[in-house]
Design a protein around this motif. Structure first.
Motif, short mmCIF file in Angstrom:
data_model
loop_
_atom_site.label_atom_id
_atom_site.label_comp_id
_atom_site.label_asym_id
_atom_site.label_seq_id
_atom_site.Cartn_x
_atom_site.Cartn_y
_atom_site.Cartn_z
N GLU A 86 0.81 -1.23 0.00
CA GLU A 86 0.00 0.00 0.00
C GLU A 86 0.84 1.28 0.00
O GLU A 86 0.30 2.38 -0.12
N ASP A 87 2.15 1.13 0.15
CA ASP A 87 3.03 2.30 0.20
C ASP A 87 3.24 2.85 -1.23
O ASP A 87 3.88 2.22 -2.05
N ASN A 88 2.67 4.03 -1.51
CA ASN A 88 2.74 4.59 -2.86
C ASN A 88 4.15 4.95 -3.32
O ASN A 88 4.41 5.06 -4.51
N LYS A 89 5.06 5.13 -2.35
CA LYS A 89 6.43 5.49 -2.73
C LYS A 89 7.22 4.28 -3.21
O LYS A 89 8.22 4.42 -3.90
N THR A 90 6.79 3.08 -2.80
CA THR A 90 7.48 1.84 -3.21
C THR A 90 6.90 1.33 -4.52
O THR A 90 5.71 1.08 -4.62
N HIS A 91 7.78 1.17 -5.53
CA HIS A 91 7.32 0.66 -6.83
C HIS A 91 7.63 -0.82 -7.01
O HIS A 91 6.97 -1.51 -7.77
N GLY A 92 8.67 -1.29 -6.30
CA GLY A 92 9.07 -2.70 -6.42
C GLY A 92 9.37 -3.30 -5.06
O GLY A 92 9.87 -2.62 -4.16
N ILE A 93 9.02 -4.60 -4.92
CA ILE A 93 9.30 -5.32 -3.66
C ILE A 93 10.11 -6.56 -4.00
O ILE A 93 9.79 -7.29 -4.94
N LEU A 94 11.18 -6.79 -3.23
CA LEU A 94 11.94 -8.03 -3.34
C LEU A 94 11.89 -8.73 -2.00
O LEU A 94 12.31 -8.18 -0.99
N ILE A 95 11.33 -9.94 -1.99
CA ILE A 95 11.32 -10.76 -0.76
C ILE A 95 12.34 -11.86 -0.96
O ILE A 95 12.26 -12.64 -1.92
N PHE A 96 13.31 -11.93 -0.06
CA PHE A 96 14.33 -12.99 -0.18
C PHE A 96 13.72 -14.35 0.15
O PHE A 96 13.00 -14.51 1.13
N ARG A 97 14.04 -15.32 -0.71
CA ARG A 97 13.60 -16.70 -0.50
C ARG A 97 14.80 -17.62 -0.57
O ARG A 97 15.80 -17.26 -1.16
#
Length: 284
Positions: A86-97
């Motif tokens: 929901e954070d409008n400033k964040t365009h991409g998310i990387l979750i380490f797996r």
């Protein structure tokens, strides 16, 4: 004798373009941002994170690292992902797996926003990869393989490509991306009979199985292009790939080393994905 092709020139070329793209976005008052979500202190995650932060600082992509304790509950982590979605400033998310054992990836993969999922965790991005839909985000490492082949002018059209490994990390996605480039693709795995014989007929051989130096010259046809995606530690404690590079050099025309091969391109691909997501979210 074959030529060793390194990832750095490929990464540098992509980074140069990233800097231009960021400048253009900033001219419109938009700063692309990646949020990295890491659980625990896995050394390979930390190493990748450092590389990414360093590269993005150079090109002007904003980064934020959200680090969580190894024992964070699944419910808490899901709430954290929702906040970043929901954070409008964040365009991409990387979750380490892989995620720690208290997490069910089959639940969590449905939580991350597909529009912000930078490494093909969401089933929606997996479906887009399988259907050839270019609006999705394929995984960074298989995409790096294709970028290396393009950078070194390896024609994939109509060529026989053999992929050793069928994981969703490398094997299956890289096979789909090679198909998109009009290669004819054969996938080999642990149950494949006569694997060396099949591999030796390849024009392009991509290896991602996680077995140190498994691929020897018997697997390599004359003048084949060999891309080694494996990362292992040998008996001497040194990093090595799935390919015995020295042994295969006499047969291959081009071969990527480990380290300094595919891995060095992945953070640049991640940056490319962040720019693409940022543009899409701003209707550009």
């Amino acid at each position: 004798m074959g030529q060793i092709i390194k990832g750095k020139p490929v990464a540098d070329a992509i980074t140069e373009q990233l800097a231009k793209d960021v400048e253009e976005l900033k001219g419109k008052g938009i700063t692309p941002k990646l949020t990295i979500m890491r659980i625990g202190e896995n050394p390979s995650d930390l190493s990748y994170e450092r590389g990414a932060l360093k590269r993005y600082a150079k090109v002007g992509i904003d980064t934020e690292v959200k680090a969580y304790p190894e024992n964070i509950s699944q419910e808490e982590f899901i709430e954290e992902i929702k906040k970043v979605n929901e954070d409008n400033k964040t365009h991409g998310i990387l979750i380490f797996r892989p995620l720690p054992k208290q997490m069910d990836e089959d639940i969590i993969k449905h939580v991350i926003s597909p529009e912000k999922d930078m490494d093909c965790f969401s089933p929606i991005n997996v479906a887009k990869l399988m259907s050839g839909d270019k609006t999705g985000f394929p995984p960074c490492t298989p995409t790096a393989v294709i970028e290396i082949l393009k950078h070194y002018n390896v024609d994939m059209k109509g060529k026989n490509a053999v992929v050793i490994g069928r994981s969703m990390v490398v094997g299956k996605p890289v096979s789909m991306l090679l198909l998109d480039e009009n290669a004819t693709v054969t996938i080999c795995h642990s149950r494949t009979k006569n694997m060396a014989e099949i591999a030796s007929k390849a024009d392009i051989l991509v290896v991602g199985v996680g077995k140190a130096k498994m691929v020897t010259k018997d697997y390599v046809g004359k003048d084949a292009v060999v891309i080694d995606v494996g990362i292992n530690v040998d008996e001497e404690g040194k990093l090595c790939g799935d390919v015995d590079t020295e042994d295969c050099l006499e047969r291959a025309s081009l071969i990527t080393p480990v380290p300094a091969g595919v891995g060095s391109v992945t953070t640049s691909i991640l940056g490319k994905h962040v720019i693409k997501a940022c543009k899409a979210q701003n209707n550009l």
